[in-house]
Scaffold this motif. Structure first.
Motif, PDB file in Angstrom:
ATOM      1  N   GLU A  30       8.240  24.712  19.038  1.00 22.44           N
ATOM      2  CA  GLU A  30       8.359  25.106  17.425  1.00 22.44           C
ATOM      3  C   GLU A  30       7.626  24.701  16.020  1.00 22.44           C
ATOM      4  OE1 GLU A  30      11.344  27.232  15.626  1.00 22.44           O
ATOM      5  OE2 GLU A  30      11.326  27.461  17.375  1.00 22.44           O
ATOM      6  N   PHE A  31       8.308  24.463  15.447  1.00 21.97           N
ATOM      7  CA  PHE A  31       7.141  23.436  14.130  1.00 21.97           C
ATOM      8  C   PHE A  31       6.193  22.452  14.351  1.00 21.97           C
ATOM      9  CE2 PHE A  31      11.626  25.754  12.485  1.00 21.97           C
ATOM     10  CZ  PHE A  31      10.932  27.266  12.432  1.00 21.97           C
ATOM     11  N   VAL A  32       5.412  22.077  13.518  1.00 18.48           N
ATOM     12  CA  VAL A  32       4.254  20.994  13.790  1.00 18.48           C
ATOM     13  C   VAL A  32       5.064  20.030  13.504  1.00 18.48           C
ATOM     14  CG1 VAL A  32       2.109  20.706  13.649  1.00 18.48           C
ATOM     15  CG2 VAL A  32       2.187  22.613  13.877  1.00 18.48           C
ATOM     16  N   LYS A  33       5.698  20.077  12.156  1.00 18.41           N
ATOM     17  CA  LYS A  33       5.481  18.421  11.602  1.00 18.41           C
ATOM     18  C   LYS A  33       7.573  18.899  11.394  1.00 18.41           C
ATOM     19  CE  LYS A  33       4.181  19.735   6.920  1.00 18.41           C
ATOM     20  NZ  LYS A  33       3.737  19.827   5.314  1.00 18.41           N
ATOM     21  N   SER A  34       8.116  18.109  11.243  1.00 13.79           N
ATOM     22  CA  SER A  34       9.882  18.255  10.184  1.00 13.79           C
ATOM     23  C   SER A  34       9.608  17.289   9.266  1.00 13.79           C
ATOM     24  CB  SER A  34      10.653  17.656  11.613  1.00 13.79           C
ATOM     25  OG  SER A  34      11.717  18.140  11.355  1.00 13.79           O
ATOM     26  N   TYR A  35      10.943  17.955   8.383  1.00 13.29           N
ATOM     27  CA  TYR A  35      10.655  17.093   7.149  1.00 13.29           C
ATOM     28  C   TYR A  35      11.468  16.106   6.926  1.00 13.29           C
ATOM     29  CZ  TYR A  35       8.492  21.454   5.507  1.00 13.29           C
ATOM     30  OH  TYR A  35       7.083  22.689   5.531  1.00 13.29           O
ATOM     31  N   VAL A  36      11.675  14.983   6.441  1.00 12.61           N
ATOM     32  CA  VAL A  36      13.013  13.920   6.462  1.00 12.61           C
ATOM     33  C   VAL A  36      13.638  14.660   5.436  1.00 12.61           C
ATOM     34  CG1 VAL A  36      12.899  11.131   6.388  1.00 12.61           C
ATOM     35  CG2 VAL A  36      10.758  12.179   7.503  1.00 12.61           C
ATOM     36  N   VAL A  53      17.310  19.673   4.462  1.00 18.35           N
ATOM     37  CA  VAL A  53      16.071  20.829   5.127  1.00 18.35           C
ATOM     38  C   VAL A  53      17.051  21.769   6.064  1.00 18.35           C
ATOM     39  CG1 VAL A  53      15.525  21.282   7.297  1.00 18.35           C
ATOM     40  CG2 VAL A  53      14.676  19.354   5.895  1.00 18.35           C
ATOM     41  N   GLY A  54      17.024  23.018   5.779  1.00 18.52           N
ATOM     42  CA  GLY A  54      17.948  24.425   6.049  1.00 18.52           C
ATOM     43  C   GLY A  54      17.369  25.256   6.926  1.00 18.52           C
ATOM     44  N   GLN A  55      17.957  25.140   8.478  1.00 21.20           N
ATOM     45  CA  GLN A  55      17.185  25.756   9.303  1.00 21.20           C
ATOM     46  C   GLN A  55      18.055  27.580   9.553  1.00 21.20           C
ATOM     47  OE1 GLN A  55      17.450  24.000  11.922  1.00 21.20           O
ATOM     48  NE2 GLN A  55      15.811  22.443  12.085  1.00 21.20           N
ATOM     49  N   GLY A  56      16.968  28.952   9.605  1.00 23.49           N
ATOM     50  CA  GLY A  56      17.592  30.018   9.381  1.00 23.49           C
ATOM     51  C   GLY A  56      16.731  31.108  10.083  1.00 23.49           C
ATOM     52  N   ASN A  57      17.281  32.122  10.668  1.00 23.68           N
ATOM     53  CA  ASN A  57      16.674  32.839  11.479  1.00 23.68           C
ATOM     54  C   ASN A  57      16.399  34.087  11.140  1.00 23.68           C
ATOM     55  OD1 ASN A  57      15.902  34.744  14.051  1.00 23.68           O
ATOM     56  ND2 ASN A  57      15.920  32.914  14.778  1.00 23.68           N
ATOM     57  N   GLY A  58      15.543  35.514  11.163  1.00 20.33           N
ATOM     58  CA  GLY A  58      16.198  36.215  10.518  1.00 20.33           C
ATOM     59  C   GLY A  58      14.953  37.916  11.618  1.00 20.33           C
ATOM     60  N   MET A  63      13.320  37.899   5.547  1.00 16.41           N
ATOM     61  CA  MET A  63      14.735  37.015   6.051  1.00 16.41           C
ATOM     62  C   MET A  63      15.252  35.861   6.299  1.00 16.41           C
ATOM     63  SD  MET A  63      16.144  40.032   4.689  1.00 16.41           S
ATOM     64  CE  MET A  63      17.517  39.752   5.262  1.00 16.41           C
ATOM     65  N   ALA A  64      14.375  35.316   7.612  1.00 14.63           N
ATOM     66  CA  ALA A  64      13.709  34.510   8.042  1.00 14.63           C
ATOM     67  C   ALA A  64      14.167  32.719   7.146  1.00 14.63           C
ATOM     68  CB  ALA A  64      13.250  33.904   9.619  1.00 14.63           C
ATOM     69  N   LEU A  65      12.873  32.918   6.369  1.00 15.50           N
ATOM     70  CA  LEU A  65      13.015  32.143   4.877  1.00 15.50           C
ATOM     71  C   LEU A  65      13.996  31.644   4.133  1.00 15.50           C
ATOM     72  CD1 LEU A  65       9.153  32.090   4.191  1.00 15.50           C
ATOM     73  CD2 LEU A  65      10.691  30.091   5.152  1.00 15.50           C
ATOM     74  N   LEU A  66      14.165  32.986   3.860  1.00 10.65           N
ATOM     75  CA  LEU A  66      15.371  33.290   3.013  1.00 10.65           C
ATOM     76  C   LEU A  66      16.800  33.071   3.403  1.00 10.65           C
ATOM     77  CD1 LEU A  66      17.018  34.633  -0.371  1.00 10.65           C
ATOM     78  CD2 LEU A  66      17.480  36.560   0.825  1.00 10.65           C
ATOM     79  N   ALA A 122       7.275  33.655  16.730  1.00 11.92           N
ATOM     80  CA  ALA A 122       6.952  34.067  17.750  1.00 11.92           C
ATOM     81  C   ALA A 122       8.978  34.249  18.281  1.00 11.92           C
ATOM     82  CB  ALA A 122       6.088  33.061  19.034  1.00 11.92           C
ATOM     83  N   THR A 123       9.188  33.004  17.371  1.00 12.86           N
ATOM     84  CA  THR A 123      11.082  32.927  17.723  1.00 12.86           C
ATOM     85  C   THR A 123      11.724  33.603  16.949  1.00 12.86           C
ATOM     86  OG1 THR A 123      11.480  30.548  16.381  1.00 12.86           O
ATOM     87  CG2 THR A 123      10.685  30.851  18.925  1.00 12.86           C
ATOM     88  N   GLY A 124      11.179  33.893  15.307  1.00 15.33           N
ATOM     89  CA  GLY A 124      11.365  34.247  14.260  1.00 15.33           C
ATOM     90  C   GLY A 124      12.718  33.285  13.522  1.00 15.33           C
ATOM     91  N   ASN A 125      12.256  31.785  14.046  1.00 17.32           N
ATOM     92  CA  ASN A 125      12.533  30.437  12.555  1.00 17.32           C
ATOM     93  C   ASN A 125      12.307  30.153  12.213  1.00 17.32           C
ATOM     94  OD1 ASN A 125      15.265  30.314  15.358  1.00 17.32           O
ATOM     95  ND2 ASN A 125      13.987  29.432  16.203  1.00 17.32           N
ATOM     96  N   ALA A 126      12.682  29.910  11.054  1.00 16.34           N
ATOM     97  CA  ALA A 126      12.469  29.173   9.561  1.00 16.34           C
ATOM     98  C   ALA A 126      12.924  27.862   9.021  1.00 16.34           C
ATOM     99  CB  ALA A 126      12.217  30.346   8.836  1.00 16.34           C
TER     100      ALA A 126
END
Length: 149
Positions: A30-36, A53-58, A63-66, A122-126
């Motif tokens: 998944e993501f290399v780093k995560s924001y605090v 931090v917001g998480q989405g899928n598209g 679309m995932a970033l939106l 790979a997962t479509g997650n943002a």
């Protein structure tokens, strides 16, 4: 005959190596780093900003970033404006039959800035990080500071 066994052994070895390679390739990080996040009011006061931090899928990166940005913006509105909670309980024959709880947050968030975004194809997650400074740099902030001092 020896040559045939040798070729067969090489083919088996190559096929087993390629099978191992396929299994390891299916594991995607998944993501290399995560924001605090900074959502506590006292911590935000000392740091000078809120950060969420917001998480989405598209189906696509945009679309995932939106979707992730919309979740982060909604979280900022919840922090700044608060959440309206409505609860309705249905009682039948002296027993609780059901509970409906609705939450609502409505407001405007100005001057928020993007502090990072990530997308995993790979997962479509943002994941989107938004920061809301407590001081906007406008003239009103300077005047407020002078009045307080």
């Amino acid at each position: 005959m020896k040559r045939f066994h040798y070729i067969l052994l090489v083919l088996l070895l190559v096929s087993s190596l390629s099978a191992c390679k396929k299994n390891t390739a299916s594991v995607t990080p998944e993501f290399v780093k995560s924001y605090v996040e900074v959502t506590d009011r006292e911590e935000a006061f000392y740091k000078g900003y809120f950060q969420v931090v917001g998480q989405g899928n598209g189906e696509s990166k945009s679309m995932a970033l939106l979707a992730a940005r919309a979740v982060a913006q909604a979280r900022l509105v919840e922090i700044v404006e608060g959440i309206e909670v409505e609860r309705n309980t249905l009682v039948k024959e002296g027993k609780v039959h059901g509970d409906i709880i609705r939450t609502k947050a409505k407001g405007f968030v100005k001057f928020s800035s993007l502090c990072g975004e990530q997308y995993n194809p790979a997962t479509g997650n943002a994941e989107v990080c938004l920061r809301l400074p407590l001081k906007t740099g406008r003239l009103g902030d300077i005047v407020e500071d002078l009045i307080e001092k």
